[in-house]
Design a protein around this motif. Structure first.
Motif, PDB file in Angstrom:
ATOM      1  N   ILE A 167      72.268  18.855  98.649  1.00 34.06           N
ATOM      2  CA  ILE A 167      71.724  20.159  98.315  1.00 34.06           C
ATOM      3  C   ILE A 167      71.677  21.056  99.551  1.00 34.06           C
ATOM      4  N   LYS A 168      71.497  22.324  99.321  1.00 31.40           N
ATOM      5  CA  LYS A 168      71.408  23.292 100.410  1.00 31.40           C
ATOM      6  C   LYS A 168      69.973  23.282 100.928  1.00 31.40           C
ATOM      7  N   SER A 169      69.632  22.216 101.647  1.00 30.92           N
ATOM      8  CA  SER A 169      68.255  21.954 102.033  1.00 30.92           C
ATOM      9  C   SER A 169      67.576  23.066 102.829  1.00 30.92           C
ATOM     10  N   PRO A 170      68.235  23.697 103.822  1.00 32.87           N
ATOM     11  CA  PRO A 170      67.528  24.722 104.579  1.00 32.87           C
ATOM     12  C   PRO A 170      66.991  25.864 103.725  1.00 32.87           C
ATOM     13  N   GLU A 171      67.620  26.078 102.591  1.00 31.18           N
ATOM     14  CA  GLU A 171      67.187  27.152 101.698  1.00 31.18           C
ATOM     15  C   GLU A 171      66.253  26.649 100.605  1.00 31.18           C
ATOM     16  N   LEU A 172      66.452  25.398 100.175  1.00 30.76           N
ATOM     17  CA  LEU A 172      65.732  24.896  99.005  1.00 30.76           C
ATOM     18  C   LEU A 172      64.455  24.140  99.331  1.00 30.76           C
ATOM     19  N   LEU A 173      64.362  23.557 100.527  1.00 29.15           N
ATOM     20  CA  LEU A 173      63.216  22.712 100.867  1.00 29.15           C
ATOM     21  C   LEU A 173      62.319  23.386 101.893  1.00 29.15           C
ATOM     22  N   ASP A 174      61.004  23.092 101.788  1.00 29.78           N
ATOM     23  CA  ASP A 174      60.096  23.569 102.824  1.00 29.78           C
ATOM     24  C   ASP A 174      60.048  22.567 103.967  1.00 29.78           C
ATOM     25  N   LEU A 203      59.770  18.817 103.159  1.00 25.82           N
ATOM     26  CA  LEU A 203      60.798  18.260 102.269  1.00 25.82           C
ATOM     27  C   LEU A 203      60.526  18.515 100.792  1.00 25.82           C
ATOM     28  N   ARG A 204      59.596  19.449 100.488  1.00 28.52           N
ATOM     29  CA  ARG A 204      59.278  19.761  99.094  1.00 28.52           C
ATOM     30  C   ARG A 204      60.215  20.840  98.560  1.00 28.52           C
ATOM     31  N   LEU A 205      60.577  20.712  97.292  1.00 32.30           N
ATOM     32  CA  LEU A 205      61.397  21.713  96.631  1.00 32.30           C
ATOM     33  C   LEU A 205      60.549  22.965  96.447  1.00 32.30           C
ATOM     34  N   ARG A 206      61.010  24.069  96.991  1.00 31.02           N
ATOM     35  CA  ARG A 206      60.195  25.282  97.005  1.00 31.02           C
ATOM     36  C   ARG A 206      59.779  25.720  95.596  1.00 31.02           C
ATOM     37  N   GLY A 207      60.658  25.557  94.636  1.00 33.26           N
ATOM     38  CA  GLY A 207      60.340  25.984  93.280  1.00 33.26           C
ATOM     39  C   GLY A 207      59.555  24.969  92.472  1.00 33.26           C
ATOM     40  N   ALA A 208      59.407  23.772  92.997  1.00 36.54           N
ATOM     41  CA  ALA A 208      58.668  22.701  92.303  1.00 36.54           C
ATOM     42  C   ALA A 208      58.115  21.762  93.361  1.00 36.54           C
ATOM     43  N   PRO A 209      57.030  22.144  94.039  1.00 34.80           N
ATOM     44  CA  PRO A 209      56.562  21.400  95.219  1.00 34.80           C
ATOM     45  C   PRO A 209      56.039  19.997  94.951  1.00 34.80           C
ATOM     46  N   HIS A 210      55.938  19.582  93.691  1.00 32.85           N
ATOM     47  CA  HIS A 210      55.578  18.183  93.426  1.00 32.85           C
ATOM     48  C   HIS A 210      56.771  17.258  93.665  1.00 32.85           C
ATOM     49  N   ILE A 211      57.948  17.850  93.884  1.00 35.30           N
ATOM     50  CA  ILE A 211      59.166  17.077  94.095  1.00 35.30           C
ATOM     51  C   ILE A 211      59.600  17.176  95.558  1.00 35.30           C
ATOM     52  N   ARG A 212      59.807  16.031  96.173  1.00 34.89           N
ATOM     53  CA  ARG A 212      60.402  15.962  97.505  1.00 34.89           C
ATOM     54  C   ARG A 212      61.799  15.371  97.397  1.00 34.89           C
ATOM     55  N   PHE A 213      62.633  15.706  98.362  1.00 35.59           N
ATOM     56  CA  PHE A 213      63.952  15.098  98.463  1.00 35.59           C
ATOM     57  C   PHE A 213      64.013  14.284  99.748  1.00 35.59           C
ATOM     58  N   ALA A 214      64.772  13.201  99.709  1.00 28.34           N
ATOM     59  CA  ALA A 214      64.907  12.340 100.883  1.00 28.34           C
ATOM     60  C   ALA A 214      66.289  11.715 100.905  1.00 28.34           C
ATOM     61  N   GLY A 215      66.756  11.380 102.108  1.00 25.00           N
ATOM     62  CA  GLY A 215      68.025  10.677 102.237  1.00 25.00           C
ATOM     63  C   GLY A 215      69.219  11.612 102.287  1.00 25.00           C
ATOM     64  N   GLN A 216      70.383  11.055 102.007  1.00 24.21           N
ATOM     65  CA  GLN A 216      71.622  11.793 102.204  1.00 24.21           C
ATOM     66  C   GLN A 216      71.788  12.976 101.267  1.00 24.21           C
ATOM     67  N   ILE A 217      71.064  12.994 100.160  1.00 26.81           N
ATOM     68  CA  ILE A 217      71.158  14.148  99.268  1.00 26.81           C
ATOM     69  C   ILE A 217      70.608  15.399  99.932  1.00 26.81           C
ATOM     70  N   THR A 218      69.820  15.238 101.021  1.00 25.15           N
ATOM     71  CA  THR A 218      69.316  16.397 101.756  1.00 25.15           C
ATOM     72  C   THR A 218      70.356  16.965 102.709  1.00 25.15           C
ATOM     73  N   GLY A 219      71.417  16.221 102.970  1.00 29.38           N
ATOM     74  CA  GLY A 219      72.448  16.692 103.886  1.00 29.38           C
ATOM     75  C   GLY A 219      72.393  16.037 105.244  1.00 29.38           C
TER      76      GLY A 219
END
Length: 449
Positions: free
Chosen positions: A324-331, A334-350
């Protein structure tokens, strides 16, 4: 067991995040697709934290290498990935390489037997609408979930190709031609400086091999895959060969520092094999990721002196990685800006690399644990390897040109100009150790390791 956190994906990042949460006393549901009747194009087992492309965590030198420093920081924070890597290591010079079956088995046993972790073999196709969640599905995220992520982010997915190196049965290597040595005789600290098998090539053999790479039949891609870029750190050998006849001699086939004991000289080119299991029966072809078709691989690789009769436990392959385009999508947490109950981790972050993937999982686990305890975990200082990597993912990189990145000193804040060039690597690592010790004490209330 009623879970407090749902982790989707049982790779290195998901396993590390689950471990950190459970060690903090938090109940975890870890959903892993493999083992439910589903499989990815690249995995071969249903073990947690299976290593696909390589068996190496790269350099373990914490004094002069950013990834070695990252190893040290993760060990200091109780990483299950590093603990199991240390238990399953095989000779690889200054690198940390592992028997991948022993490693994955160790992680699986540790995670699955933890009383606060429930491992469930299931495919998750939608993003949970509530509850703390960590998405750690990696670069081979199943299509339904990938589409759900795309809908939630409103962004097209970015993608690149990643390739798998072949593995050779050790008893089919001709050791009358090949020899064992590490470059410049710099082997494992407790070894004899002979961690790699080296297959020499003269100019004629090398140039014929390069031409064979260029001419060999390649895997055909679907239309939507054709414009997907490769990651420079895992470039297929035939793509390198197309860049120039000597490109491979300056890359994975570099002969520098490898004296052939039969001639006393460096060969024109060298194919290096690195031990892949503890028994020393399997050896992977270092840097030989490829998209050649299987029959072409066997025919061409058997033109390499010492591999004329090679039998392959696994041939090279290619798979599509998504991130994903992490610098734009994550705070910054590592929380998804539009749904902060969700974090991303690992290679899917880039992030790119086994260690980096696990490191981001470690941070996601620690941050989620702190959040559930009613406090905010300060981000690691940018002077640390963990902080530098996190900063790159969550804002240090330009979102429009964002590409996968290994940890490196270029991500760290610059040192004072008074530090001499030859002392800079040591300067980065000394500064990082001090910064991590202070952060660990202040943020986690722990005595620095």
């Amino acid at each position: 067991m009623t879970h407090q956190v749902h982790i989707i994906g049982g790779g290195l990042a998901g396993s590390e995040a689950a471990w950190q949460l459970a060690q903090a006393g938090i109940r975890v549901r870890l959903s892993e697709m493999r083992g439910s009747g589903e499989m990815t194009p690249a995995h071969q087992t249903d073990a947690l934290a299976e290593m696909v492309c390589s068996n190496s965590f790269r350099s373990d030198d914490a004094n002069s290498n950013a990834v070695g420093l990252l190893h040290q920081e993760m060990r200091a924070l109780g990483s299950i990935i590093m603990a199991q890597a240390d238990k399953s290591k095989v000779p690889a010079g200054s690198a940390l390489a592992v028997d991948r079956d022993i490693f994955a088995g160790g992680v699986t046993q540790a995670v699955a037997s933890h009383p606060l972790i429930e491992v469930v073999r299931e495919r998750i196709d939608a993003l949970p609408s509530e509850g703390p969640t960590i998405i750690a599905t990696g670069p081979l995220t199943a299509v339904p979930l990938a589409e759900a992520i795309a809908r939630a982010t409103g962004r097209d997915q970015l993608a690149f190709f990643d390739a798998i190196a072949p593995i050779v049965h050790g008893d089919t290597i001709d050791m009358d031609i090949a020899w064992k040595a590490s470059r410049w005789d710099k082997g494992s600290p407790d070894g004899d400086g002979k961690d790699y098998i080296n297959c020499p090539m003269n100019r004629e053999q090398y140039e014929a091999f390069v031409q064979g790479l260029r001419d060999g039949p390649k895997t055909e891609f679907k239309q939507w895959e054709k414009d997907t870029p490769y990651f420079e750190g895992c470039m297929p050998i035939e793509v390198m060969a197309d860049r120039g006849v000597d490109t491979l001699r300056h890359g994975p086939m570099k002969p520098v520092g490898l004296d052939n004991p039969r001639t006393g000289r460096w060969p024109h080119a060298v194919v290096q094999l690195r031990q892949d299991n503890a028994l020393g029966t399997l050896w992977n072809m270092v840097g030989f990721q490829t998209k050649l078709k299987y029959e072409a691989q066997v025919a061409l690789f058997r033109t390499i002196p010492a591999l004329e009769n090679a039998q392959f436990a696994r041939l090279g392959g290619l798979h599509r990685n998504t991130f994903i385009k992490s610098p734009e999508l994550l705070d910054g947490a590592l929380r998804l800006r539009g749904a902060p109950h969700i974090r991303f981790a690992g290679q899917i972050t880039g992030c790119e690399g086994y260690v980096e993937s696990a490191a981001v999982g470690l941070l996601a686990g620690l941050m989620t644990a702190a959040e559930l305890a009613g406090r905010s975990l300060p981000t690691p200082p940018p002077e640390t390897a963990l902080g530098a990597l996190l900063g790159h993912i969550t804002g240090g990189a330009d979102a429009e040109s964002y590409q996968p990145m290994n940890v490196n000193f270029g991500l760290f804040p610059p040192l004072d100009e008074s530090v001499r060039k030859k002392d800079r690597k040591q300067g980065y690592t000394d500064r990082a150790r001090t910064a991590l010790a202070t952060w660990k004490q202040d943020a986690l209330g722990a005595v620095p390791a």
